[in-house]
Every structure is written in C-alpha cells, then in structure tokens.
Motif scaffolding. Structure first.
Motif, PDB file in Angstrom:
ATOM      1  N   THR A 299       0.932  -1.265   0.157  1.00  0.00           N
ATOM      2  CA  THR A 299       0.013  -0.027   0.089  1.00  0.00           C
ATOM      3  C   THR A 299       0.853   1.308   0.112  1.00  0.00           C
ATOM      4  OG1 THR A 299      -1.437  -1.133   1.193  1.00  0.00           O
ATOM      5  CG2 THR A 299      -1.799   1.064   1.108  1.00  0.00           C
ATOM      6  N   ALA A 300       2.048   1.046   0.795  1.00  0.00           N
ATOM      7  CA  ALA A 300       3.112   2.483   0.839  1.00  0.00           C
ATOM      8  C   ALA A 300       3.517   2.543  -0.554  1.00  0.00           C
ATOM      9  CB  ALA A 300       4.104   2.173   1.737  1.00  0.00           C
ATOM     10  N   ILE A 302       1.971   2.253  -3.302  1.00  0.00           N
ATOM     11  CA  ILE A 302       1.388   2.808  -4.356  1.00  0.00           C
ATOM     12  C   ILE A 302       1.320   4.464  -4.434  1.00  0.00           C
ATOM     13  CG2 ILE A 302      -1.330   3.157  -4.831  1.00  0.00           C
ATOM     14  CD1 ILE A 302      -1.615   0.221  -3.964  1.00  0.00           C
ATOM     15  N   TYR A 303       1.563   4.811  -2.881  1.00  0.00           N
ATOM     16  CA  TYR A 303       1.644   6.230  -2.830  1.00  0.00           C
ATOM     17  C   TYR A 303       2.843   6.936  -3.227  1.00  0.00           C
ATOM     18  CZ  TYR A 303      -2.964   5.546  -1.218  1.00  0.00           C
ATOM     19  OH  TYR A 303      -4.550   5.199  -0.878  1.00  0.00           O
ATOM     20  N   GLN A 304       3.954   6.118  -3.383  1.00  0.00           N
ATOM     21  CA  GLN A 304       5.258   6.886  -3.657  1.00  0.00           C
ATOM     22  C   GLN A 304       5.423   7.400  -5.000  1.00  0.00           C
ATOM     23  OE1 GLN A 304       7.012   6.996  -1.108  1.00  0.00           O
ATOM     24  NE2 GLN A 304       5.758   5.706  -0.130  1.00  0.00           N
ATOM     25  N   ASP A 305       5.848   8.778  -5.044  1.00  0.00           N
ATOM     26  CA  ASP A 305       6.121   9.426  -6.444  1.00  0.00           C
ATOM     27  C   ASP A 305       7.642   9.023  -6.736  1.00  0.00           C
ATOM     28  OD1 ASP A 305       3.617  10.493  -6.418  1.00  0.00           O
ATOM     29  OD2 ASP A 305       4.152  11.923  -5.122  1.00  0.00           O
ATOM     30  N   TYR A 432       0.500  -0.482  -8.326  1.00  0.00           N
ATOM     31  CA  TYR A 432       1.751   0.345  -8.246  1.00  0.00           C
ATOM     32  C   TYR A 432       2.389   0.101  -9.621  1.00  0.00           C
ATOM     33  CZ  TYR A 432       4.270  -3.279  -5.518  1.00  0.00           C
ATOM     34  OH  TYR A 432       4.759  -4.708  -5.126  1.00  0.00           O
ATOM     35  N   ARG A 435       0.513   2.380 -12.305  1.00  0.00           N
ATOM     36  CA  ARG A 435       0.762   3.510 -12.157  1.00  0.00           C
ATOM     37  C   ARG A 435       1.868   4.091 -13.107  1.00  0.00           C
ATOM     38  NH1 ARG A 435       2.085   6.107  -6.853  1.00  0.00           N
ATOM     39  NH2 ARG A 435       2.169   8.144  -8.108  1.00  0.00           N
TER      40      ARG A 435
END
Lengths: 496, 178
Positions: A299-300, A302-305, A432, A435
């Motif tokens: 989950t972490a 998924i939110y990384q740029d 991820y 994305r």
C-alpha cells in the motif's frame, strides 16, 4: 594444475574478489579498476556455477580451511542451497557490473570510481562468504564485510540525503549484527563449537535451557533487521532511494536475499523446524508479520512518487512472500520461498536497472518526470512493463512460478485464508506497477521525456538479460524451481 | 535466586547494564555522534559477554608455562638429533639397505619423540586453562567495531558538511524545508 584449482574452488570464490578489491585501490584508476572488477566478477560467477554443478551431481562439497579439520578449523560447505544462492548472487553481481560504467560516470564523481569498484567487490566477497561458510562466527564476519561495504556504497549517492540514509542503515544494521553476535555467543556457550553442523548435533532442543531460546531470539531479530522484515524495514526505503542506481540494483537484488539464506540455514540447520515451528510459534509469527508487511508495504508503494522508493517498498513486501514460504515448512512452500529469492532477485535487479536507465536519460526518478517517456524510450519502458508483470506474478513470468508454489503449499496445508490474502496482495502490486506503466505510455510527454533518447545499448543489454531471464525462468524451471525443490527437500531431510 | 548467586553473576549484570545503556542511547539520542557512542557501548557489552564465557573457574591464562614448554622442546629436539645420528651411522655401515633402514629408524625415533612429548603434555593438563577462543573471536569483533565506528564517523563528517549540524531533528527539519 587444473585439479589444484578445482580442489580450491570454494576458497577461490572468496579470495578472488577479496584480493582484487585492494588491487583496485592500488591501481588507482577508474577504468583499470573497472576492468579488473569485471573480470574477477565473471571468474567468481564461473567458480560458483562449477561449484553448483558439482553439488548437484555429487554431494556436499567440504573444504577445510588451512587443512584444519572441523570443528577445530573453519569449514566451507557448498550444498545445493548455498550453491544456488551464490550462483545467482555472483551472476547478478557480474551483470550489474556490465551495466555499471555509464551510470557510475553519471552519478559518482570520477575521483571515486576506483574506490567504488573496490567496495563493490568487497560487498560481493561478504555476500558470497555468508553463503559458502559452514562456521557461524564466519557468517558474522562476512555479514559485517558486506554490510560495511554496502553502507559505504550507499553513501556515494548524489544527494546529501545519501550519507544520512547510509548512517541510519549503519546504526540499525550494526544493532542487527550485534544481536546476531550475541546469539552466536550464547549458542557457543551452550555447545562449545562454532561449526554449524556440530552445533546442530549438540544443541539441546526440547526442555533445553533458556539460553538456547534467548540465542534463537537474538539471531531471529538480528537477521530480521538485515532481511528488512516489516516492521524492522525502516532503513531500507531511504537506503535504496538515495543510493546510486548501480548500488541499488546490486544490493536490492542480493543483500536481503543472502540474509534470508542465513535465516533459512539457521532455522532448518540449527534450530530445526520441529523446535522453531512446533515448540515455538515462530511460523505463525512469521506469517503474521509477512502478511501485515506485504499489505502495508504494498500500500505504501502505491503512494510513492519516487520510483526507486516505490520499488524499495515493493521489496519489503516481496521479502514477506519468501518468509511465508519458509514458515510453511513443507517441501513445496519452502521451495516456493527459495525460488522466490532467485526470481525476485532477477525481477528487482531488472526493474532497478530500468530505473537507472531513466535516471541517466531523464536525470530523475520522480514519477512526474517520467511522463510519456515510453514514446521516446520504448525499449526501456517495455522492460519495465515486462518486469512489472513478473513482479505481479502473471503466468509465463518467473514471479508466477514462485507464487504458484506458495499458493499450492497454502492449499496443501489447509491455510486457504493465506492463499486468498496472497491473491489480494497481488492486486496491490498491479496498482503500483500500473501507475508507472500509465505514466510512461499514456501521459503527455514532459519536456525532459520528449527530448530523451533511448538508453545506451551498454545498459539496455544487461537490463534485458535480467528481464529476459524472468521470462525464461517463467516457462523453463528445472534450473530454478527444480533446484529450489531439491534444496528444500535436503533442508527438510534432516528432520523427521 | 539467592543473594549469593546474584552477586556471583556480577559480570553478567555488568554486561546487561552496559548493553541496555548503549541500546537506549542509540535509540533515544538524536545527536548522531551520541548514537555512535551508544553503539560502541552496546558492542563493548558483547565483548565482555564473550570474554566472561571464556573464563574457566580457577583457570589460568591459556599459555603453556615456559618451564614445561622448554622441557617439551628439549625432549623433542634431543630425540630427533639422536635419530639423525643413527640414520647417518646406518647409512655408512649398510650402504645398500641404507634407505629402508634409515627410514625405519627415523620413524621409530620420531614416534618416541611424539609419545614422549604427549606424556609431558599429559602432565601439563593438570593445569586448568581458560578458554582462549572467545577472546580470539572478540579480537575480530573489536576490529569490526572499529571499522563500524570509523565509517560512522566519516559519514557524520559528510552529513555535517552538507547540513551544518549533527542533530537528527534539525536535519530532518532541513530536509522537510527543501
């Protein structure tokens, strides 16, 4: 002459890179040091392949250091499991070196190149040493050789955060290593020997004194730090993100896997699964932490740029799959865990190489800067897509083989909730990976991406070697899952 | 647990106290240099743990006393010399069978020397020695510890050059401010 070399292969595997490292420093020239490191890494790879072949054909290879017979002297042992791990570690070490020079020139100041290659060889020495040695204290020494050199390698990153990330890793890594040292000391106190086979024969298991329990606890926690098991993974995302691309490729693909190897050795070789999983509830604990880790880390991710950070979190999750396999302790589950070490090393090595290619051409690993790069760098972007599919575990890729084995084992042992959770967690991986794919292919190109050219062949070819291998080992498994199964049966064979 | 056994284990209490002190400093202190010092204390406690377990009750340092060592060396040396003399003698008298005979004689005398030596060694086992191995292991661990400290301090120097501080909170603030 050939015979003499043949008899000394287990030690040559260590001595070659160990001696070549100071030679690189003495040479003092980046180019010459690179050539030396390249030649030595391929020689080491050849050594480990021959050793693996030998271990598969015959039996365990034993090498007595300095002709001191064990348990008085240090013994090097190559069996199928250690041969397998050292073969892929040295193989990836060699391929990453082929890939290295352009990326190193871009990211590391020229005055430090020869030191970089020397440290790289030292790191490889440590990792291979951990695989080959049959002496518990030697494991600690090699662990520290590889760890210290990896701290130094990580600190070479371009940004000022790199030394800080290396420092944080150093503190946590040293605590982990000291825990391992305490565990080894307590085991020595109980058995009076450091040879792993000898300890296994002497250590009292059931109704044993509490010292043994404490020793196992220290060893487990110490190795969990080095493996980056959730929640002891906090050093990993920063270290992988801020290290130079080449270093991340190598360390992400090998370092944590070798710690997993040491963990498996200790559980199945010394603690014995009967004690660890039946008397102690290590299996349920490992499963719990693995599954929680898989979900939280995915989950972490998924939110990384930052793409390298995204891959780093994904690594934490993937370690969870390996530990799931180990904690099931069935031939299928364990071979799933072992083959996932290999498959994940290929996949993550390949994906970090892709990230390195983009970093070279676009000058950034921020996802926003990669927009539309799939149009100007189609081959690099395609490599990401294939590697991503393997990471998810799509059929015909290597990732599928290991997940299939893990699923089969979960059903065999009647743990269907775990199977369901594993499938669900793969969906997070889809998110991820997608994305990045979406950004690469379906966004308007950013300015940097529009002017970018395809990554140079010298980097694309090694990338495709690893990415191609994930496809190859997705359909042709005798030398991945086949060997892993043999290794798993040998590991479980010692226990009734 | 009686008071006596608690006091008898005093070295372990020292180890545990140092270990916890070091561990606490590493985790709680935000100053990077202090973390390094904490790590050092933590590692040192492990050195003491190993050295403690190598100590045998009433054991002396694991070095063969010079008197016994000299006697042993003398005995071995003497018999070997006798062997050489005999070999030379035999070679002169029976040139044809010299090779085989010389071999036999030398072999026998060497055996004598060994058994003599082991008798002496046997006598010397009455002395109780401490276990030298843990101390030797710790020599390696100390080297590792020094390398770790050196590398950590080198990293702190670089961090300070880049951030101008060694305070972790301040560094994280600076990073957030970027």
């Amino acid at each position: 002459m050939i015979d003499a070399i043949y008899a000394h292969l287990p030690i040559l595997l260590i001595v070659l890179p160990l001696v070549a490292a100071p030679c690189c420093v003495l040479v003092g020239n980046g180019r010459a040091a690179y050539l030396l490191a390249l030649v030595v890494s391929f020689l080491t790879f050849a050594c480990s392949i021959v050793l693996l072949g030998e271990a598969l054909d015959h039996d365990v290879i034993r090498y007595e250091l300095g002709n001191w017979s064990p348990p008085y002297g240090i013994e090097y042992r190559v069996d199928i499991f250690s041969g397998f791990v050292m073969a892929f570690v040295s193989g990836i070490g060699a391929i990453v070196l082929v890939y290295a020079p352009l990326s190193v020139r871009d990211e590391i100041p020229a005055s430090k190149h020869y030191l970089f290659y020397a440290t790289y060889l030292l790191c490889m020495t440590g990792l291979l040493g951990m695989c080959v040695t049959g002496d518990l204290f030697n494991v600690f020494v090699f662990l520290e050789i590889s760890s210290l050199s990896s701290y130094a390698l990580i600190s070479l990153g371009r940004t000022r955060r790199a030394p800080l990330a290396a420092f944080q890793y150093l503190i946590l890594g040293s605590i982990g290593a000291t825990f391992i040292l305490i565990g080894i000391g307590l085991l020595y106190q109980m058995t009076g020997t450091l040879n792993m086979a000898d300890i296994a024969a002497r250590v009292p298991h059931e109704h044993g004194p509490r010292t043994v329990l404490v020793a196992f606890a220290f060893l487990t926690v110490g190795l969990c730090v080095k493996m980056a098991v959730f929640p002891l993974h906090t050093w990993l995302p920063n270290a992988y993100t801020y290290a130079p691309s080449v270093v991340t490729c190598f360390i992400a693909a090998t370092a944590t896997k070798v710690s997993v190897y040491a963990f498996v050795r200790i559980i199945f070789g010394i603690i014995t699964p009967g004690f660890a999983f039946d008397v102690l509830p290590l299996d349920t604990e490992l499963m719990l932490f693995s599954l929680v880790g898989i979900f939280i880390a995915s989950t972490a991710a998924i939110y990384q740029d930052n793409v390298k950070r995204l891959l780093a979190y994904s690594s934490v999750a993937q370690i969870g799959y390996m530990l799931l396999g180990i904690s099931m302790a069935t031939p299928t589950g364990l071979s799933g865990g072992i083959v996932h070490m290999f498959n994940h090393a290929l996949i993550k090595g390949g994906l970090f190489m892709v990230a390195g290619c983009f970093a070279l051409r676009l000058g950034s690993v921020q996802l926003s800067d990669w927009k539309g790069a799939g149009r100007t760098m189609p081959f690099t972007a395609l490599a990401w897509a294939i590697g991503g599919l393997a990471l998810i575990g799509v059929p015909l890729t290597a990732g599928f083989i290991s997940k299939w084995l893990l699923l089969t084992s979960a059903f065999e042992t009647g743990r269907w909730p775990i199977a369901v959770l594993m499938l669900l967690s793969s969906l997070l991986a889809v998110v991820y990976v997608w994305r990045v794919v979406e950004t690469l292919f379906f966004s308007e190109p950013s300015e940097a991406a529009a002017n970018a050219t395809e990554a140079p062949l010298r980097m694309l070819v090694p990338t495709y070697v690893l990415i191609g291998a994930t496809l190859l080992f997705g359909v042709w498994t005798p030398y991945s899952a086949g060997i892993a199964r043999q290794a798993a049966i040998a590991l479980l064979g010692g226990t009734p | 647990m009686t008071l006596e056994s608690i006091a008898g284990l005093y070295n372990y209490w020292v180890v545990i106290f140092l270990m916890m002190t070091g561990f606490y400093i590493v985790l709680a202190r935000k100053n990077l240099i202090k973390s390094v010092i904490g790590l050092n204390i933590f590692q040192t406690s492990v050195f003491l743990l190993y050295i403690t377990m190598g100590k045998v009750d009433h054991g002396t340092a694991p070095i063969v006393p010079p008197a016994i060592a000299a006697e042993q060396a003398h005995a071995a040396h003497g018999t070997t010399e006798a062997g050489h003399a005999a070999v030379g003698h035999a070679a002169l008298e029976h040139a044809e069978t010299a090779q085989g005979l010389a071999h036999d004689v030398a072999h026998n005398l060497a055996d004598d020397a060994i058994s003599h030596g082991s008798e002496l060694a046997h006598a010397s086992t009455e002395i109780i020695y401490s276990n030298p191995l843990p101390s030797v292991l710790m020599l390696t661990a100390i080297v590792v510890g020094i390398a770790t400290t050196a590398l950590a301090l080198a990293l702190v120097v670089r961090i300070r050059e880049d951030y101008g501080t060694v305070d972790e909170e301040r560094i994280l603030e600076l990073d957030r401010g970027e």
